[in-house]
Design a protein around this motif. Structure first.
Motif, PDB file in Angstrom:
ATOM      1  N   GLY A 149      27.048  -2.680   8.563  1.00 20.04           N
ATOM      2  CA  GLY A 149      27.044  -4.131   8.731  1.00 20.04           C
ATOM      3  C   GLY A 149      28.158  -4.810   7.959  1.00 20.04           C
ATOM      4  O   GLY A 149      28.837  -5.709   8.472  1.00 20.04           O
ATOM      5  N   GLY A 150      28.389  -4.366   6.717  1.00 19.60           N
ATOM      6  CA  GLY A 150      29.457  -4.955   5.923  1.00 19.60           C
ATOM      7  C   GLY A 150      30.833  -4.661   6.485  1.00 19.60           C
ATOM      8  O   GLY A 150      31.700  -5.541   6.528  1.00 19.60           O
ATOM      9  N   LEU A 151      31.059  -3.419   6.931  1.00 19.26           N
ATOM     10  CA  LEU A 151      32.369  -3.055   7.473  1.00 19.26           C
ATOM     11  C   LEU A 151      32.653  -3.773   8.788  1.00 19.26           C
ATOM     12  O   LEU A 151      33.782  -4.236   9.028  1.00 19.26           O
ATOM     13  CB  LEU A 151      32.452  -1.539   7.670  1.00 19.26           C
ATOM     14  CG  LEU A 151      32.550  -0.702   6.388  1.00 19.26           C
ATOM     15  CD1 LEU A 151      32.517   0.778   6.720  1.00 19.26           C
ATOM     16  CD2 LEU A 151      33.818  -1.040   5.620  1.00 19.26           C
ATOM     17  N   LEU A 152      31.642  -3.866   9.664  1.00 18.07           N
ATOM     18  CA  LEU A 152      31.850  -4.586  10.922  1.00 18.07           C
ATOM     19  C   LEU A 152      32.134  -6.070  10.669  1.00 18.07           C
ATOM     20  O   LEU A 152      32.975  -6.673  11.340  1.00 18.07           O
ATOM     21  CB  LEU A 152      30.628  -4.422  11.824  1.00 18.07           C
ATOM     22  CG  LEU A 152      30.429  -3.036  12.447  1.00 18.07           C
ATOM     23  CD1 LEU A 152      29.152  -3.002  13.273  1.00 18.07           C
ATOM     24  CD2 LEU A 152      31.636  -2.653  13.310  1.00 18.07           C
ATOM     25  N   THR A 153      31.431  -6.644   9.699  1.00 18.92           N
ATOM     26  CA  THR A 153      31.694  -8.042   9.352  1.00 18.92           C
ATOM     27  C   THR A 153      33.108  -8.214   8.828  1.00 18.92           C
ATOM     28  O   THR A 153      33.809  -9.174   9.182  1.00 18.92           O
ATOM     29  CB  THR A 153      30.676  -8.521   8.304  1.00 18.92           C
ATOM     30  OG1 THR A 153      29.349  -8.328   8.795  1.00 18.92           O
ATOM     31  CG2 THR A 153      30.885  -9.991   7.987  1.00 18.92           C
ATOM     32  N   ALA A 154      33.546  -7.281   7.961  1.00 18.69           N
ATOM     33  CA  ALA A 154      34.909  -7.343   7.441  1.00 18.69           C
ATOM     34  C   ALA A 154      35.930  -7.236   8.568  1.00 18.69           C
ATOM     35  O   ALA A 154      36.938  -7.958   8.581  1.00 18.69           O
ATOM     36  CB  ALA A 154      35.128  -6.224   6.425  1.00 18.69           C
ATOM     37  N   LEU A 155      35.658  -6.353   9.547  1.00 24.00           N
ATOM     38  CA  LEU A 155      36.567  -6.200  10.677  1.00 24.00           C
ATOM     39  C   LEU A 155      36.652  -7.488  11.489  1.00 24.00           C
ATOM     40  O   LEU A 155      37.745  -7.931  11.880  1.00 24.00           O
ATOM     41  CB  LEU A 155      36.092  -5.042  11.559  1.00 24.00           C
ATOM     42  CG  LEU A 155      36.932  -4.730  12.799  1.00 24.00           C
ATOM     43  CD1 LEU A 155      38.338  -4.309  12.395  1.00 24.00           C
ATOM     44  CD2 LEU A 155      36.271  -3.636  13.632  1.00 24.00           C
ATOM     45  N   ILE A 156      35.505  -8.114  11.744  1.00 23.34           N
ATOM     46  CA  ILE A 156      35.485  -9.364  12.513  1.00 23.34           C
ATOM     47  C   ILE A 156      36.223 -10.478  11.768  1.00 23.34           C
ATOM     48  O   ILE A 156      37.035 -11.215  12.347  1.00 23.34           O
ATOM     49  CB  ILE A 156      34.037  -9.770  12.818  1.00 23.34           C
ATOM     50  CG1 ILE A 156      33.382  -8.754  13.762  1.00 23.34           C
ATOM     51  CG2 ILE A 156      33.979 -11.165  13.432  1.00 23.34           C
ATOM     52  CD1 ILE A 156      31.898  -8.966  13.950  1.00 23.34           C
TER      53      ILE A 156
END
Length: 352
Positions: A149-156
């Motif tokens: 969840g944190g990595l996908l948020t960072a990517l977005i």
């Protein structure tokens, strides 16, 4: 008669150390600040060991620690029930502070912490999905959900913020917007499930380390040690990156790779804490800035002073939370909200 030669101030005073294998030096002020923070952690930690339904005096706590032949009931309370909580508070504070220092250094802005730019909310959203939707409540599954969840948020956030050029201000604004959207999705999930599941998620979401023991502490500490070893090289590279990509490249640092590794490690630190204790807000925002001011450093990316500052903040906050009988996240949100208001006012006054 010869006039006395005036003393020359060469800047900071340093403390050096040297051995057969290692040699180095550290600013004297930083060493003194670290010693003071260690004393604060020890004092607050020992005081925290006396708080609870089973009354244990300060003298009894000290006897239980130093004397194996002391009262076995007291030793069980101190070592088995309360000591893991204090150690977890230290671990969570150190991990959050280090993550905050990484992101504030990358963005070159004191507001660029994972609490503000949405990475913490992304980790929280990932754990909520794992707990509520997938019905997986073990630490490893929650850690995986928090990391993804944190990595996908960072990517977005980075994908949206880097259109037309990179800007720390744009990154923070986009992060706030993404954080608000994920917070709304989390609320929608909670009102769509049963009351029991919603209460379980709400209790976890308050941020508490009350029910954590050595079973959770050992794997969390192992993962933290591994991440810390990978983070140590960033202690020199990120301050150089703060001067700009051109300067970093001229000094032999791959700016893109360094920034990518820093983001992954910073999100991993947030995921580590979120999976174990839930969201403990504003420590990642406040600790690096407090550490930077205490040591008079020119960067928030001071690994050991920042980690000790974060550990001291969470240990003291948890002791206060036990006296108030509330989760530690409630205390950090209350104090951190005031700090955020002061920081925004200071930023506005500086620009004006």
């Amino acid at each position: 008669m010869t006039a006395p030669v005036p003393a020359v101030d060469f800047g900071r005073r340093y403390v050096g150390f040297e051995s057969r294998r290692f040699a180095g030096r550290a600013p004297l002020r930083t060493v003194l600040v670290c010693v003071a923070l260690v004393l604060v952690i020890l004092g607050a930690g020992l005081a925290s060991l006396t708080i609870g339904a089973y009354e244990v005096s300060f003298d009894a706590v000290l006897r239980a620690i130093v004397d194996p032949a002391s009262d076995p009931n007291t030793r069980q309370v101190v070592f088995d029930w309360r000591l893991p909580r204090v150690l977890f508070a230290m671990l969570c504070g150190a991990a959050l502070a280090l993550s905050g220092g990484i992101f504030q250094s990358i963005t070159r802005n004191p507001l660029g912490s994972p609490d503000i730019i949405g990475f913490g909310i992304g980790a929280q959203f990932g754990v909520t999905l794992v707990m509520i939707v997938l019905n997986l409540n073990t630490y490893m599954f929650k850690a995986a959900g928090a990391l993804v969840g944190g990595l996908l948020t960072a990517l977005i956030v980075y994908a949206l913020a880097t259109k037309g050029g990179t800007s720390a201000f744009r990154l923070i604004i986009v992060g706030i917007g993404v954080s608000a959207g994920l917070g709304s999705l989390t609320s929608w999930i909670l009102i769509s499930v049963s009351v029991e599941k919603a209460m379980m998620a709400a209790t976890w979401g308050a941020g508490s380390i009350a029910s954590l023991g050595f079973d959770q502490l050992v794997p969390a500490a192992t993962v933290f040690a591994c991440i810390l070893l990978l983070t140590v090289p960033l202690n020199r590279r990120l301050p150089v990156l703060e001067m700009g990509d051109d300067a970093a490249i001229a000094l032999g640092i791959n700016a893109g790779r360094t920034r990518f590794v820093a983001v992954v490690l910073g999100v991993a630190l947030i995921a580590l804490v979120t999976a174990a204790a839930g969201p403990i807000s504003f420590i990642a925002l406040a600790a690096p800035q407090i550490s930077q001011r205490l040591t008079r450093s020119n960067t928030p990316m001071g690994i050991f002073p920042a980690m000790l500052t974060g550990a001291a903040l969470v240990v003291v906050s948890d002791a206060a939370a036990q006296l108030l009988m509330v989760p530690v996240g409630v205390v950090t949100v209350s104090v951190g909200g005031l700090y955020l208001a002061w920081l925004l006012a200071a930023q506005y006054a500086r620009r004006a």
